[in-house]
Enzyme design. Structure first.
Site, PDB file in Angstrom:
ATOM      1  N   GLU A  12      10.712  57.198  34.485  1.00  9.35           N
ATOM      2  CA  GLU A  12      11.363  58.507  34.331  1.00  9.35           C
ATOM      3  C   GLU A  12      10.382  59.631  34.629  1.00  9.35           C
ATOM      4  O   GLU A  12      10.749  60.665  35.158  1.00  9.35           O
ATOM      5  CB  GLU A  12      11.812  58.700  32.880  1.00  9.35           C
ATOM      6  CG  GLU A  12      12.956  57.867  32.469  1.00  9.35           C
ATOM      7  CD  GLU A  12      13.219  58.122  31.009  1.00  9.35           C
ATOM      8  OE1 GLU A  12      14.339  58.480  30.693  1.00  9.35           O
ATOM      9  OE2 GLU A  12      12.292  57.987  30.201  1.00  9.35           O
ATOM     10  N   GLY A  78      20.148  51.808  23.573  1.00  6.74           N
ATOM     11  CA  GLY A  78      21.171  50.765  23.511  1.00  6.74           C
ATOM     12  C   GLY A  78      22.437  51.355  22.897  1.00  6.74           C
ATOM     13  O   GLY A  78      22.392  51.942  21.817  1.00  6.74           O
ATOM     14  N   ASP A 207      21.725  49.461  27.900  1.00  5.18           N
ATOM     15  CA  ASP A 207      22.180  48.142  27.432  1.00  5.18           C
ATOM     16  C   ASP A 207      23.077  48.345  26.223  1.00  5.18           C
ATOM     17  O   ASP A 207      23.235  49.462  25.747  1.00  5.18           O
ATOM     18  CB  ASP A 207      20.964  47.269  27.062  1.00  5.18           C
ATOM     19  CG  ASP A 207      20.084  47.934  25.998  1.00  5.18           C
ATOM     20  OD1 ASP A 207      19.069  48.533  26.372  1.00  5.18           O
ATOM     21  OD2 ASP A 207      20.446  47.906  24.801  1.00  5.18           O
TER      22      ASP A 207
END
Ligand code: ADE
Length: 243
Positions: A12, A78, A207
């Site tokens: 990033e 997540g 995820d």
């Protein structure tokens, strides 16, 4: 007013460093800090490292040594909330430490001596971040949703559907409706609270915090996270006034 952009991942941060005007690199506390300008804004870029303590150290150094006067965190998380899918974005309304438990001395999740469990992100910076995320989704041609809600942070990579379910249920019993889990945000929010500085956080969902989380996470971090982070930061900087 220097803006700190705190990234969770190398992937990033790389794209942001490439765009930095007059980049200046400093090593401090075992970390790299990059000062310069992005779209005319004075910025300092850093990696949070992983986990709450590491992120708190990085945030403190950004404030004390590099003059950061507001901090924006970009990373991945997540998804644990219903309908929070891979490729979606969660912008934090509040952040809570899901592994903080000083009960029975204090209610579960409450940060001792703060009288609160959650730290609320800065409303104005968060609104600008939300708009930047929507613009970035359009620019990237992504179909994902932009959510606004609670991020739960803890020193644990959650990679089991049952553990994610239990974590979400326990937080819900205490009145916290968590959308996603990650490992740093609430710590940085607490540091910014201590210094009275605005903080905002965005997490792209890599995820679903289940058994395939580690595979999804690695692929997402490499292939997608950097594009999201760059597009979001670019859109955010357009909307911030230069001070
Ligand atoms: N960051 C990205 N995915 C995560 C997960 N499943 N648990 C904790 N932090 C994460």
């Amino acid at each position: 007013m220097t803006l700190a952009i705190l990234s969770a991942l190398h992937d990033e941060q790389r794209g942001l460093i490439e765009q930095l005007y007059q980049p200046y690199r400093t090593l401090h506390a075992g970390r790299e800090f990059w000062q310069g300008q992005l779209q005319g804004h004075p910025v300092v870029l850093a990696l949070s490292k992983i986990g709450k303590v590491a992120a708190a150290t990085t945030a403190t150094a950004l404030i004390e040594k590099f003059g950061a006067r507001r901090i924006v965190f970009t990373g991945v998380a997540g998804g644990i909330g219903p309908g929070v899918q891979v490729g979606d974005i969660v912008v934090a309304h509040q952040l809570v430490q899901h592994d903080l438990d000083a009960s029975p001395l204090f209610p579960r999740f409450e940060v001792p001596f703060y009288g609160q469990s959650g730290f609320t992100a800065d409303p104005q910076l968060t609104e600008q971040l939300l708009q930047a995320c929507r613009a970035a989704m359009v620019a990237l041609g992504q179909p994902g949703k932009v959510h606004h809600g609670l991020l739960a942070s803890g020193d644990q990579f959650v990679s089991c559907a049952q553990a994610a379910h239990t974590l979400r249920r326990d937080l819900a019993l205490a009145g916290h409706d968590a959308l996603a889990v990650e490992m740093e945000g609430a710590a940085v929010a607490q540091v910014c609270h201590d210094y009275g500085l605005p903080f905002a956080a965005v997490r792209t969902i890599s995820d679903r915090a289940d058994a395939s989380a580690h595979v999804d996470f690695k692929v997402f971090a490499r292939d997608v996270a950097s594009r999201y982070a760059c597009a979001i930061v670019q859109a955010l900087l357009k909307s911030l006034s230069i001070q």
